[in-house]
Design an enzyme around this catalytic site. Structure first.
Site, PDB file in Angstrom:
ATOM      1  N   THR A   1     -10.494  -6.314 -68.637  1.00 28.29           N
ATOM      2  CA  THR A   1     -10.291  -7.164 -66.582  1.00 28.29           C
ATOM      3  C   THR A   1      -9.535  -6.698 -65.677  1.00 28.29           C
ATOM      4  OG1 THR A   1     -10.818  -9.550 -68.043  1.00 28.29           O
ATOM      5  CG2 THR A   1     -10.153  -8.940 -65.791  1.00 28.29           C
TER       6      THR A   1
ATOM      7  N   HIS B   1       0.388 -11.914 -67.792  1.00 23.67           N
ATOM      8  CA  HIS B   1       1.628 -13.527 -67.838  1.00 23.67           C
ATOM      9  C   HIS B   1       1.353 -13.447 -69.294  1.00 23.67           C
ATOM     10  CE1 HIS B   1      -2.796 -13.546 -67.386  1.00 23.67           C
ATOM     11  NE2 HIS B   1      -3.119 -14.651 -68.097  1.00 23.67           N
TER      12      HIS B   1
ATOM     13  N   ASP C   1       3.857 -10.061 -64.262  1.00 22.40           N
ATOM     14  CA  ASP C   1       4.231  -8.945 -63.522  1.00 22.40           C
ATOM     15  C   ASP C   1       4.032  -9.260 -62.025  1.00 22.40           C
ATOM     16  OD1 ASP C   1       0.960  -9.857 -64.129  1.00 22.40           O
ATOM     17  OD2 ASP C   1       0.379  -8.548 -63.504  1.00 22.40           O
TER      18      ASP C   1
ATOM     19  N   ASP D   1       2.268 -11.234 -59.898  1.00 18.06           N
ATOM     20  CA  ASP D   1       1.099 -11.387 -59.197  1.00 18.06           C
ATOM     21  C   ASP D   1       0.363 -13.458 -58.704  1.00 18.06           C
ATOM     22  OD1 ASP D   1      -0.028 -10.957 -61.524  1.00 18.06           O
ATOM     23  OD2 ASP D   1      -1.102 -10.000 -60.914  1.00 18.06           O
ATOM     24  N   ARG D   2       0.850 -13.402 -60.121  1.00 20.85           N
ATOM     25  CA  ARG D   2       0.239 -15.611 -59.975  1.00 20.85           C
ATOM     26  C   ARG D   2       1.066 -16.101 -58.888  1.00 20.85           C
ATOM     27  NH1 ARG D   2      -2.877 -16.955 -65.121  1.00 20.85           N
ATOM     28  NH2 ARG D   2      -4.287 -15.047 -65.234  1.00 20.85           N
TER      29      ARG D   2
HETATM   30  C1  G6P Z   1      -7.228 -12.227 -64.875  1.00 17.72           C
HETATM   31  C2  G6P Z   1      -6.849 -11.415 -63.055  1.00 17.72           C
HETATM   32  C3  G6P Z   1      -7.549 -12.695 -62.680  1.00 17.72           C
HETATM   33  C4  G6P Z   1      -8.438 -13.637 -63.121  1.00 17.72           C
HETATM   34  C5  G6P Z   1      -8.179 -13.788 -65.140  1.00 17.72           C
HETATM   35  C6  G6P Z   1      -8.678 -14.539 -65.469  1.00 17.72           C
HETATM   36  O1  G6P Z   1      -5.148 -13.143 -64.009  1.00 17.72           O
HETATM   37  O2  G6P Z   1      -6.480 -10.430 -62.765  1.00 17.72           O
HETATM   38  O3  G6P Z   1      -8.581 -12.311 -61.730  1.00 17.72           O
HETATM   39  O4  G6P Z   1      -9.070 -14.355 -62.217  1.00 17.72           O
HETATM   40  O5  G6P Z   1      -6.965 -13.048 -65.491  1.00 17.72           O
HETATM   41  O6  G6P Z   1      -9.305 -14.623 -66.381  1.00 17.72           O
HETATM   42  P1  G6P Z   1      -9.961 -15.001 -67.070  1.00 17.72           P
HETATM   43  O7  G6P Z   1     -11.048 -14.391 -67.429  1.00 17.72           O
HETATM   44  O8  G6P Z   1      -9.232 -14.781 -68.626  1.00 17.72           O
HETATM   45  O9  G6P Z   1     -10.727 -16.574 -67.390  1.00 17.72           O
HETATM   46 ZN    ZN Z   2      -0.539 -10.662 -63.683  1.00 16.62          ZN
END
Ligand code: G6P
Ligand code: ZN
Length: 544
Positions: free
Chosen positions: A20, A116, A282, A284-285
Site C-alpha cells: 500500500t 506508524h 512520518d 501524514d496522519r
Molecule cells: C496507510 C495508507 C492509508 C490507508 C491505511 C490503512 O496509512 O496510507 O491510505 O488508509 O494505511 O490501511 P490498512 O490496509 O491497514 O487498513
Molecule cells: Zn504515516
C-alpha cells in the site's frame, strides 16, 4: 578515485513487492547485504529519463534512515542523477517530501519510512517512491519495480563510502551529482502560510487558547515546534515528545486513542487544554481532540468540508470531496448539501491522486486518521491541525461546540472501527471467502433488512483503471452499514478490520458514546462473522 562508479554483482530478492505504501519490511530484512541496493537499483531502472534529473530524499528519522540515505546518494550519483535535495539530517516528513517534490519541480523522490509502524532495530523500515506530482507511484510503476527486482543482476554505486555530511544546509558534490542539504521545514511552512489565516490562529494563542500537540517522538516534532510555537506563538511546551528518536521512544507512533493514550487521558481529564492533536511516525496522519471530545477522522473530514469557506486557501475553490470506502458517510451528507460531488475510493491515499490532479476533489480523507487536500499529494497531519485551528479561530467556538453544531445541521453518523490484530492468515482468508460467497440481501441483520451486500469494486473516473475485492459492504434499510476487510499494511499475520456506522438524524440522540449507540450492530456483527468460533476471541485488540 573518490567518484569511481562500480557495478556490483547481485542476486535478486524475490520479495521486494511494494505494498500500500512502498516496500515495507522489518529492519532485519533491510539490513541484509545488497537488500537496499537491489531495491533502489530496481527503482532507478524503471524510471525513464532519470539522467540529469533532480530527486528528493528524506525520511522520518527512524533507525536505519541515515544508513539507507547514504547508500541512496551514492547510487543516485552512480546512476546519473543530476541533483538530490535531501532534508537536513536526512529528515523529511512524508507531506513535506511531497511538498518539496512539487515546489522544486523534482522528477520524483524517495521517502524512507514505515509510517506508524514501530521503529528501532527490531522495528520496521520502508522505502517508497513518489512521482513528480508529489504522490505515491501508481501501481503500474510499482509493479514494474517489482518485476525488475526479480531479475536484477547488478547495481551501480560509487566506490568511495565516505558519508556525505547531512548536518549542515548547503551544496556538496558527490561524483558528478550535486547534493543540496535543505531545511526540512522551510518549504512546507511557506506552503502552510498560503493556505491558512496564520494571524487569526496566532490571535487565538495570544488570547490564551491552550493546546497540546503530541509528536510521539517522531518526525512532526521539528515542524510543530517551528510552526505552532515559533510562528504562531503557542507557548513553549505546547508540543510534547517533539524530538525525533530513532525508535520513537519505544512507542507505537500511531495517533489513535490506544497508542496516543497519554494525550487521550489528558484531553478527557480535569486539566484538558482547549485542543489536542497528534501525528504519526512520518507525519501524514492526525488525531483531533477537544476538551473531553474525540473527533473521529470521518467527522473531521465532514467538518473541514463544511467549513472550508473559512480557510483562505480553499475559499470559493472546493470542487469536491473524496473518501475511502470504509470511511463513514458523514462527508457525503455535507457534500450533498453543498452541491458537490463526493467520490468513494478504495482504501489507500494513492487512489485520491487522479481526482486531485484532475481538480475533481479538493479535500480528501480516510477513517485511518488521514486528512488532506490538493496542496500536496499525501495526507498531511499538521495541515489538518492547522485547518482545525483556523476554523476554531474564525468561529470562536470549542471543538465540542463545533461538532454538536455540525451534527445538528447534518445529522450524526455514529461510527467505530474494531481491529483484530495478529490473526492467523488462513481463518482470516476463510472468513472473507465466506462473506464473498453468500448474499445477505433480504435477510435481517441487527434488526433491519439488508439492502446491499457486495465486495467493493472501483473504476477510477479519471483514468478508467479498476480495482476489485476492496472489502465487503453490508447495508441495511435504515442506512446502517458494516464493512469488513483485511488490512493491507501489516507485516505479520492478518489484521481484520470491522467498520460499523449508523446515521442518527435526531439531535436528541446525538450525545451517546459510539460504542453504546452501535452496541446492537457490534453484537450482530460478531455473531454473523462467528468471531469466537473462528479465532477463539471476540474482543478487538484496538478500537478507534
Ligand atoms: C496507510 C495508507 C492509508 C490507508 C491505511 C490503512 O496509512 O496510507 O491510505 O488508509 O494505511 O490501511 P490498512 O490496509 O491497514 O487498513
Ligand atoms: Zn504515516
Amino acid at each position: 578515485m573518490a567518484d569511481r562508479v562500480i557495478e556490483v554483482a547481485t542476486t535478486p530478492f524475490l520479495c521486494q513487492k511494494p505494498g500500500t505504501s512502498g516496500l515495507r519490511k522489518t529492519v532485519s530484512v533491510f539490513r541484509q547485504p545488497h537488500y537496499v541496493e537491489n531495491f533502489v537499483q530496481s527503482v532507478f531502472d524503471v524510471l525513464d529519463g532519470l539522467a540529469g534529473q533532480t530527486l528528493v530524499v528524506g525520511g522520518d528519522g527512524r533507525f536505519y534512515n541515515q544508513e539507507a540515505i547514504q547508500v541512496i546518494l551514492r547510487m543516485a550519483a552512480a546512476n546519473g542523477v543530476g541533483r538530490v535535495l535531501v532534508g537536513r539530517d536526512g529528515l523529511l516528513s512524508t507531506p513535506a517530501a511531497s511538498c518539496v517534490i512539487r515546489r522544486h519541480g523534482a522528477y520524483g523522490g524517495l521517502i524512507l519510512s514505515a509510517s506508524h509502524n514501530p521503529g528501532g532495530p527490531a522495528g520496521d523500515f520502508g522505502i517508497k517512491y513518489n512521482i513528480g506530482n508529489g504522490g505515491p507511484a501508481p501501481e503500474r510503476v510499482t509493479e514494474a519495480m517489482f518485476a525488475r527486482s526479480r531479475e536484477l543482476t547488478q547495481y551501480r554505486i560509487l566506490e568511495d563510502e565516505t558519508p556525505v555530511d547531512l548536518s549542515r544546509d548547503g551544496d556538496t558534490q558527490l561524483g558528478a551529482m550535486r547534493v543540496s542539504v535543505i531545511d526540512p521545514v522551510a518549504d512546507y511552512a511557506e506552503l502552510m502560510e498560503t493556505l491558512f489565516d496564520m494571524e487569526a490562529i496566532a490571535g487565538l494563542f495570544r488570547d490564551g487558547f491552550t493546546m497540546r500537540f503530541d509528536a510521539m517522538h517522531a518526525i512532526t516534532g521539528p515542524y510543530a515546534h517551528a510552526i505552532l510555537e515559533k510562528r504562531l506563538g503557542a507557548p513553549a511546551g505546547t508540543v510534547v515528545n517533539g524530538t525525533p528518536l530513532k525508535d520513537f521512544g519505544g512507542g507505537h507512533p500511531d495517533p489513535n486513542l490506544t497508542y496516543a493514550h497519554d494525550l487521550a487521558e489528558l484531553m478527557f481529564g480535569p486539566d484538558a487544554p482547549d485542543f489536542g492533536a497528534a501525528s504519526d511516525g512520518d507525519g501524514d496522519r492526525n488525531m483531533i481532540l477537544g476538551r473531553g471530545v474525540f473527533v473521529t477522522p470521518s467527522d473531521s473530514l465532514a467538518v473541514l468540508l463544511a467549513n472550508a469557506e473559512l480557510l483562505p486557501g480553499y475559499r470559493g475553490r472546493v470542487k469536491g470531496v473524496a473518501r475511502s470506502m470504509p470511511t463513514s458517510r458523514a462527508a457525503d451528507r455535507v457534500a450533498e448539501a453543498m452541491g458537490l460531488p463526493c467520490y468513494e475510493t478504495p482504501t489507500g491515499w494513492k487512489f485520491f491522486g487522479t481526482l486531485l490532479d484532475a481538480g475533481r476533489a479538493t479535500l480528501c480523507g480516510e477513517e485511518s486518521f488521514g486528512t488532506g487536500s490538493d496542496h500536496v499529494r499525501e495526507k498531511d497531519g499538521l495541515w489538518a491541525v492547522l485547518a482545525w485551528l483556523n476554523i476554531l479561530a474564525q468561529r470562536g467556538e470549542t471543538v465540542a461546540g463545533i461538532l454538536t453544531g455540525h451534527w445538528r445541521q447534518f445529522g450524526r453518523t455514529y461510527y467505530t472501527r474494531h481491529d483484530y490484530e495478529g490473526l492467523d492468515k488462513a481463518p482470516a482468508d476463510a472468513l472473507m471467502a465466506d462473506l464473498r460467497g453468500r448474499s445477505l440481501v433480504g435477510e435481517v441483520f441487527a434488526g433491519q433488512r439488508v439492502v446491499l451486500h457486495d465486495d467493493f469494486a472501483y473504476t477510477d473516473p479519471v483514468d478508467g483503471s479498476t480495482s476489485s475485492g476492496q472489502g465487503i459492504r453490508v447495508q441495511t434499510e435504515d442506512g446502517s452499514r458494516l464493512v469488513v476487510r483485511l488490512s493491507g499494511t501489516g507485516t505479520q499475520g492478518a489484521t481484520l478490520r470491522l467498520y460499523m456506522e449508523r446515521f442518527e438524524p435526531n439531535p436528541e440522540h446525538h450525545h451517546h458514546d459510539a460504542q453504546d449507540a452501535l452496541a446492537d450492530l457490534i453484537a450482530a456483527t460478531r455473531s454473523l462473522l462467528a468471531l469466537k468460533a473462528r479465532f477463539g476471541a471476540e474482543d478487538p485488540t484496538v478500537i478507534t
